[in-house]
Design an enzyme around this catalytic site. Sequence first.
Site, PDB file in Angstrom:
ATOM      1  N   ASP A 140      61.701 -45.140  53.722  1.00  0.00           N
ATOM      2  CA  ASP A 140      62.295 -44.712  52.466  1.00  0.00           C
ATOM      3  C   ASP A 140      61.783 -43.320  52.130  1.00  0.00           C
ATOM      4  OD1 ASP A 140      63.990 -44.940  50.300  1.00  0.00           O
ATOM      5  OD2 ASP A 140      62.580 -46.048  49.063  1.00  0.00           O
ATOM      6  N   GLY A 141      62.600 -42.598  51.394  1.00  0.00           N
ATOM      7  CA  GLY A 141      62.234 -41.281  50.901  1.00  0.00           C
ATOM      8  C   GLY A 141      62.417 -41.249  49.396  1.00  0.00           C
ATOM      9  N   GLU A 191      64.329 -38.978  53.233  1.00  0.00           N
ATOM     10  CA  GLU A 191      64.897 -40.159  53.893  1.00  0.00           C
ATOM     11  C   GLU A 191      64.962 -39.937  55.403  1.00  0.00           C
ATOM     12  OE1 GLU A 191      65.614 -43.038  52.550  1.00  0.00           O
ATOM     13  OE2 GLU A 191      66.087 -42.691  50.440  1.00  0.00           O
ATOM     14  N   ASP A 202      67.583 -47.463  53.102  1.00  0.00           N
ATOM     15  CA  ASP A 202      68.518 -47.575  51.983  1.00  0.00           C
ATOM     16  C   ASP A 202      69.330 -46.290  51.809  1.00  0.00           C
ATOM     17  OD1 ASP A 202      66.755 -45.786  50.788  1.00  0.00           O
ATOM     18  OD2 ASP A 202      66.082 -47.173  49.235  1.00  0.00           O
ATOM     19  N   HIS A 208      66.045 -50.713  45.807  1.00  0.00           N
ATOM     20  CA  HIS A 208      65.631 -51.244  44.502  1.00  0.00           C
ATOM     21  C   HIS A 208      66.320 -52.572  44.202  1.00  0.00           C
ATOM     22  CE1 HIS A 208      63.804 -47.333  44.025  1.00  0.00           C
ATOM     23  NE2 HIS A 208      64.963 -46.793  44.316  1.00  0.00           N
ATOM     24  N   ASP A 221      59.235 -47.560  49.326  1.00  0.00           N
ATOM     25  CA  ASP A 221      59.532 -46.761  48.142  1.00  0.00           C
ATOM     26  C   ASP A 221      58.248 -46.400  47.397  1.00  0.00           C
ATOM     27  OD1 ASP A 221      61.411 -45.631  46.061  1.00  0.00           O
ATOM     28  OD2 ASP A 221      60.410 -47.172  44.859  1.00  0.00           O
TER      29      ASP A 221
END
Length: 155
Positions: free
Chosen positions: A9-10, A47, A69, A124, A134
């Site tokens: 994740d970024g 990301e 994501d 999320h 995250d």
Amino acid sequence: MKKVELYTDGACSGNPGNGGYGGILRYGGNEKTFSKGYRHTTNNRMELLAAIVGLEMLNQECEVELYSDSKYLVDAIDKGWVYGWQKKGWKKSDGKPALNVDLWKRMLVQLARHKVKLIWVKGHAGNPNNERCDKMAVAAGAGTDLLEDTGYEKV
């Protein structure tokens, strides 16, 4: 070929702004986490960088399930956009320059090296591995020892 799982994740505070990435690499019963923060970057760059760094950490060719994501990352590869940009001299279908070319070039090296299956996960939404990544990304971007994202170019 070894089978590994890679969750990435970024995050970015402002876009552009300070950002970071986080990842979890799993093989067998082993797990390695990684993260890093940058000044003046974008969410899409973080990301992409999370996925690239995770793939670059592998010291041999692997079969990788990469969970992200980021629709930008997943769709650009799965829908072949990145290959079209490359073929057109890093231009999009509208003739405008493709973004993040420095990172896409690194990603293409890894895609040629490993057998990568991209799996999009909703961000999320309670996926524990995505939530961990995250948190690592946000914490890295909020740190005080941030690197300069030398590849970021405002277009």
